[in-house]
Design a protein around this motif. Structure first.
Motif, PDB file in Angstrom:
ATOM      1  N   ARG A   1      -8.020  -7.904 -21.244  1.00  0.00           N
ATOM      2  CA  ARG A   1      -7.352  -7.552 -20.006  1.00  0.00           C
ATOM      3  C   ARG A   1      -5.842  -7.772 -20.081  1.00  0.00           C
ATOM      4  NH1 ARG A   1      -5.241  -9.080 -15.397  1.00  0.00           N
ATOM      5  NH2 ARG A   1      -5.719  -7.934 -13.509  1.00  0.00           N
TER       6      ARG A   1
ATOM      7  N   LYS B   1      -1.726   8.830  -2.945  1.00  0.00           N
ATOM      8  CA  LYS B   1      -1.838   8.415  -4.344  1.00  0.00           C
ATOM      9  C   LYS B   1      -1.484   9.551  -5.293  1.00  0.00           C
ATOM     10  CE  LYS B   1      -5.273   4.820  -3.564  1.00  0.00           C
ATOM     11  NZ  LYS B   1      -4.191   3.817  -3.551  1.00  0.00           N
TER      12      LYS B   1
ATOM     13  N   PHE C   1       6.734   4.066  -7.585  1.00  0.00           N
ATOM     14  CA  PHE C   1       6.222   2.747  -7.221  1.00  0.00           C
ATOM     15  C   PHE C   1       7.100   2.135  -6.136  1.00  0.00           C
ATOM     16  CE2 PHE C   1       2.895   2.113 -10.205  1.00  0.00           C
ATOM     17  CZ  PHE C   1       3.263   2.761 -11.376  1.00  0.00           C
TER      18      PHE C   1
ATOM     19  N   THR D   1       0.833  -1.197   0.000  1.00  0.00           N
ATOM     20  CA  THR D   1       0.000   0.000   0.000  1.00  0.00           C
ATOM     21  C   THR D   1       0.865   1.243   0.000  1.00  0.00           C
ATOM     22  OG1 THR D   1      -1.706  -1.159   1.276  1.00  0.00           O
ATOM     23  CG2 THR D   1      -1.826   1.245   1.211  1.00  0.00           C
TER      24      THR D   1
ATOM     25  N   SER E   1      -2.112   2.643 -16.014  1.00  0.00           N
ATOM     26  CA  SER E   1      -2.354   3.333 -14.741  1.00  0.00           C
ATOM     27  C   SER E   1      -2.270   2.411 -13.524  1.00  0.00           C
ATOM     28  CB  SER E   1      -3.728   4.029 -14.759  1.00  0.00           C
ATOM     29  OG  SER E   1      -3.795   4.947 -15.824  1.00  0.00           O
ATOM     30  N   GLN E   2      -1.537   1.316 -13.642  1.00  0.00           N
ATOM     31  CA  GLN E   2      -1.351   0.421 -12.502  1.00  0.00           C
ATOM     32  C   GLN E   2       0.126   0.127 -12.287  1.00  0.00           C
ATOM     33  OE1 GLN E   2      -3.794  -3.074 -12.303  1.00  0.00           O
ATOM     34  NE2 GLN E   2      -5.508  -2.128 -13.389  1.00  0.00           N
ATOM     35  N   GLY E   3       0.431  -0.440 -11.144  1.00  0.00           N
ATOM     36  CA  GLY E   3       1.791  -0.885 -10.891  1.00  0.00           C
ATOM     37  C   GLY E   3       2.071  -2.177 -11.619  1.00  0.00           C
TER      38      GLY E   3
ATOM     39  N   SER F   1       0.301   0.491  -6.054  1.00  0.00           N
ATOM     40  CA  SER F   1      -0.433   1.089  -7.170  1.00  0.00           C
ATOM     41  C   SER F   1       0.151   2.424  -7.619  1.00  0.00           C
ATOM     42  CB  SER F   1      -1.902   1.258  -6.802  1.00  0.00           C
ATOM     43  OG  SER F   1      -2.019   2.060  -5.642  1.00  0.00           O
TER      44      SER F   1
ATOM     45  N   GLN G   1       2.536  -4.503 -16.951  1.00  0.00           N
ATOM     46  CA  GLN G   1       1.969  -3.301 -16.361  1.00  0.00           C
ATOM     47  C   GLN G   1       0.761  -2.868 -17.161  1.00  0.00           C
ATOM     48  OE1 GLN G   1       4.632   0.075 -16.037  1.00  0.00           O
ATOM     49  NE2 GLN G   1       3.441   0.943 -14.353  1.00  0.00           N
TER      50      GLN G   1
ATOM     51  N   GLU H   1       2.964  -6.039 -12.418  1.00  0.00           N
ATOM     52  CA  GLU H   1       2.417  -7.264 -11.829  1.00  0.00           C
ATOM     53  C   GLU H   1       3.303  -8.432 -12.250  1.00  0.00           C
ATOM     54  OE1 GLU H   1      -1.867  -9.641 -11.983  1.00  0.00           O
ATOM     55  OE2 GLU H   1      -1.230  -8.432 -13.690  1.00  0.00           O
TER      56      GLU H   1
END
Lengths: 116, 112
Positions: free
Chosen positions: B81, A9, A90, A5, B41-43, A109, B38, B45
């Motif tokens: 996805r 943000k 990140f 977490t 807009s996300q980190g 995130s 990735q 994975e």
């Protein structure tokens, strides 16, 4: 299970201001990392930690400091923000270290930081 | 970490298999091959990783060449996805091993 977490943000700073980004993981991981990602670029390592109380410099450490006082938390500080630090940050953690069969990075995130 | 080379972009039709290549001609014997992706807009994975043998998990398969100088990430049936940037990186132990840099990766577009 929250995983990794990051807070906050989003953040907007003026040049010269300071701030701290917090990364928290609840997976009891030893290894934690801070990266920055600029538009159209991959991720670059800023600082990392191989355990509680340890920190080390990555590829682009200038202008940043870190602390790992507790195993679950890894803080990234900007003492005097500059426009060049505008980026997405990140945090990641891993149960095992680099080059081991058990290494697997879990990412947060991200934090969108703008420095005006 | 040893350098990897990936195509900048690839396209695939939905529900078709996708083969994402990665060249790592300077890989050492103890380097692990990792793949991350990735989504917008996300980190990043984690997808999969391996050392010498081919690997399978619920997300993908990793095919490693016999000389280990290249590898291929296989998505068996692309979905919308799966549209993301895919990063191939090498991970090794030893001095300086924690330097980790993700390159620009391969941007995969999935066409409905």
């Amino acid at each position: 299970n929250a995983g990794v977490t990051q807070t906050p943000k989003f953040r907007v700073l003026k040049t010269g201001q300071s701030m701290t980004l917090l990364c928290a993981q609840d997976m009891n991981h030893e290894y934690m990392y801070w990266y920055r990602q600029d538009p159209g670029m991959g991720l670059r390592l800023i600082h990392y930690s191989v355990g509680e109380g340890t920190t080390a410099k990555g590829e682009v450490p200038d202008g940043y400091n870190v602390s790992r006082l507790k195993k679950q938390n890894f803080l990234l500080g900007l003492e005097s923000a500059a426009p060049s630090q505008t980026s997405v940050y990140f945090c990641a953690s891993s149960p095992m270290g680099a080059g081991t069969s058990g290494e697997k990075l879990f990412f947060g995130s991200g934090t969108q930081l703008s420095v005006l | 970490d040893a350098k990897t080379t990936q195509p900048n972009s690839m396209e695939s039709n939905e529900e078709e298999p996708v083969h994402l290549p990665c060249n790592h001609s300077t890989i050492s014997g103890t380097d692990y091959i990792h793949w991350y992706r990735q989504l917008p807009s996300q980190g990043p994975e984690y997808v999969i990783h391996g050392l010498t043998s081919n690997v399978n998990n619920r997300m993908a398969s990793l095919a490693i060449a016999e000389d280990r100088k290249s590898s291929t990430l296989i998505l068996h049936r692309a979905t919308l996805r799966d549209a993301a940037v895919y990063y191939c990186i090498l991970r090794s132990s030893g001095a300086g091993s924690y330097q980790l840099t993700f390159g620009k990766g391969t941007k995969l577009s999935v066409i409905p």
